[in-house]
Motif scaffolding. Structure first.
Motif, short mmCIF file in Angstrom:
data_model
loop_
_atom_site.label_atom_id
_atom_site.label_comp_id
_atom_site.label_asym_id
_atom_site.label_seq_id
_atom_site.Cartn_x
_atom_site.Cartn_y
_atom_site.Cartn_z
N VAL A 281 0.82 -1.00 -0.11
CA VAL A 281 -0.14 -0.04 0.17
C VAL A 281 1.04 1.18 0.07
CG1 VAL A 281 -2.04 1.13 1.49
CG2 VAL A 281 -1.84 -1.16 1.22
N CYS A 282 0.53 2.13 -0.85
CA CYS A 282 1.38 3.32 -1.17
C CYS A 282 1.47 4.20 0.22
CB CYS A 282 0.89 3.97 -2.54
SG CYS A 282 1.65 5.76 -2.64
N PRO A 283 2.51 4.77 0.56
CA PRO A 283 2.29 5.69 1.69
C PRO A 283 1.31 6.71 1.47
CG PRO A 283 4.65 5.18 1.23
CD PRO A 283 3.74 4.72 0.15
N GLY A 284 0.71 7.16 2.63
CA GLY A 284 -0.42 8.13 2.39
C GLY A 284 -1.76 7.45 2.37
N TYR A 285 -1.57 6.08 2.36
CA TYR A 285 -3.02 5.41 2.34
C TYR A 285 -2.85 4.16 3.48
CZ TYR A 285 -4.14 7.66 -2.14
OH TYR A 285 -4.44 8.45 -3.20
N ILE A 286 -3.99 3.79 3.57
CA ILE A 286 -4.12 2.48 4.60
C ILE A 286 -5.37 1.71 3.64
CG2 ILE A 286 -3.80 3.58 6.70
CD1 ILE A 286 -6.75 3.42 7.36
N VAL A 287 -5.27 0.49 4.20
CA VAL A 287 -6.45 -0.46 3.46
C VAL A 287 -7.33 -0.79 4.36
CG1 VAL A 287 -4.78 -2.29 3.29
CG2 VAL A 287 -6.75 -2.52 2.01
N PRO A 288 -8.60 -0.41 4.38
CA PRO A 288 -9.42 -0.97 5.60
C PRO A 288 -9.91 -2.20 5.60
CG PRO A 288 -10.80 0.07 3.95
CD PRO A 288 -9.36 0.30 3.32
N ILE A 289 -10.21 -2.98 6.76
CA ILE A 289 -10.61 -4.40 6.90
C ILE A 289 -12.01 -4.34 6.83
CG2 ILE A 289 -10.83 -6.29 8.16
CD1 ILE A 289 -8.03 -5.42 9.80
N ALA A 290 -12.55 -4.89 5.57
CA ALA A 290 -13.96 -4.82 5.33
C ALA A 290 -14.59 -6.39 6.02
CB ALA A 290 -14.29 -5.15 3.73
N GLY A 291 -13.93 -7.36 6.24
CA GLY A 291 -14.54 -8.52 6.77
C GLY A 291 -13.47 -9.80 7.32
N GLN A 292 -13.83 -10.73 7.42
CA GLN A 292 -12.71 -11.82 7.75
C GLN A 292 -13.32 -12.95 7.26
OE1 GLN A 292 -12.04 -11.96 11.85
NE2 GLN A 292 -9.91 -12.74 11.60
N LYS A 293 -12.71 -14.02 6.57
CA LYS A 293 -12.93 -15.31 6.17
C LYS A 293 -12.86 -16.35 6.93
CE LYS A 293 -10.50 -14.21 1.89
NZ LYS A 293 -9.54 -14.70 0.68
N ARG A 294 -13.42 -17.46 6.84
CA ARG A 294 -13.54 -18.27 7.81
C ARG A 294 -12.18 -19.01 8.46
NH1 ARG A 294 -18.22 -22.73 5.11
NH2 ARG A 294 -19.98 -21.09 4.98
N ASP A 295 -11.16 -18.71 7.44
CA ASP A 295 -10.03 -19.24 7.89
C ASP A 295 -9.23 -18.25 8.59
OD1 ASP A 295 -9.32 -17.67 5.92
OD2 ASP A 295 -8.27 -18.86 4.56
N GLY A 296 -9.75 -17.13 9.01
CA GLY A 296 -9.24 -15.99 9.67
C GLY A 296 -8.46 -14.83 8.87
N ALA A 297 -8.50 -15.20 7.63
CA ALA A 297 -7.71 -14.13 6.75
C ALA A 297 -8.71 -12.78 6.72
CB ALA A 297 -7.49 -14.80 5.40
N TYR A 298 -8.13 -11.88 6.59
CA TYR A 298 -8.77 -10.78 6.24
C TYR A 298 -9.52 -10.28 5.08
CZ TYR A 298 -6.74 -9.03 10.80
OH TYR A 298 -6.56 -9.11 12.18
N ILE A 299 -10.61 -9.74 4.78
CA ILE A 299 -11.08 -9.34 3.68
C ILE A 299 -10.93 -7.74 3.61
CG2 ILE A 299 -13.06 -9.13 2.00
CD1 ILE A 299 -14.15 -11.61 3.59
N PHE A 300 -9.89 -7.28 2.60
CA PHE A 300 -9.77 -5.87 2.42
C PHE A 300 -10.61 -5.04 1.49
CE2 PHE A 300 -5.71 -7.65 4.19
CZ PHE A 300 -5.85 -6.94 5.23
N GLY A 301 -10.94 -3.71 1.82
CA GLY A 301 -11.65 -2.80 0.79
C GLY A 301 -10.67 -2.29 0.18
N LYS A 302 -11.23 -1.16 -0.73
CA LYS A 302 -10.32 -0.17 -1.39
C LYS A 302 -9.30 0.73 -0.41
CE LYS A 302 -12.72 0.01 -5.87
NZ LYS A 302 -13.54 0.91 -6.80
#
Length: 216
Positions: A63-84
């Motif tokens: 992710v480019c400096p100046g930005y963050i990627v928000p967590i939109a959810g979580q999968k069954r295996d615990g992995a994060y789902i990210f938005g824009k």
């Protein structure tokens, strides 16, 4: 080696003895089948990843400096789902000041020296954004006790990164207005022109062309 040392191989289907021809044949079939399944699964995952990326969504690239990627959810295996990507003001301000310094100085090297004199760095992420430490491109930056340091290469990377203007790049895909710009377009264009016009000094200015250069 498995046969020589009389090893046993345990799988979800049972226990195999490679020294026995029948077991060895069954094991070979299982390995071949598993390899094909993994290959198919990998192709499907890559296709889904490409589809998300072509829609302008985060797919794991830094992710480019100046930005963050928000967590939109979580999968069954615990992995994060990210938005824009979303603008992160504490780092956005640093990016803007850094590019303004490039325009003011008219040189990347002079801008870096001026930024160091001012002590301008990217502050560390707070506790609630600790996950960004492994996802932000800042993890490749040098750092000290105050934050992430802006070096010559780091500044050149910022001054030539179109994503700062809200344009999403993925292979041949370019999506305008995909996410909020972190810097004014006019400022970025000026800094970009300076970064691209910067030429190496001394012996690096000229190099003998390689053999076969220009053949194609």
């Amino acid at each position: 080696l498995l046969k020589q040392h009389v090893c046993r191989i345990r799988t979800t289907d049972g226990v195999y003895n490679p020294a026995i021809p029948r077991d060895w044949s069954h094991l070979a079939d299982d390995v071949t089948k598993s390899a094909e399944e993994m290959k198919t699964s990998g192709i499907r995952m890559n296709n889904r990843r490409a589809e998300k990326a072509e829609d302008g969504e985060h797919v794991g690239s830094p992710v480019c400096p100046g930005y963050i990627v928000p967590i939109a959810g979580q999968k069954r295996d615990g992995a994060y789902i990210f938005g824009k990507w979303q603008v992160y003001p504490p780092h956005q301000q640093v990016v803007v000041e850094a590019l303004e310094e490039v325009v003011k100085q008219g040189s990347l090297s002079k801008a870096v020296a001026a930024l160091r004199a001012r002590g301008l760095v990217f502050p560390f992420f707070p506790e609630d954004l600790k996950y960004m430490e492994k996802r932000s491109a800042l993890r490749f930056y040098h750092k000290d006790s105050t934050g992430y340091i802006i070096t010559y290469n780091a500044l050149k990377g910022l001054a030539t990164n179109l994503r700062l203007t809200g344009i999403w790049q993925w292979r041949h895909v370019l999506i305008e207005n995909n996410h909020e710009p972190a810097v004014p377009v006019a400022l970025f264009e000026q800094a970009y022109a300076i970064a691209k016009a910067t030429k190496p000094k001394g012996r690096a200015v000229y190099a003998e062309p390689m053999e076969w250069f220009g053949l194609l």
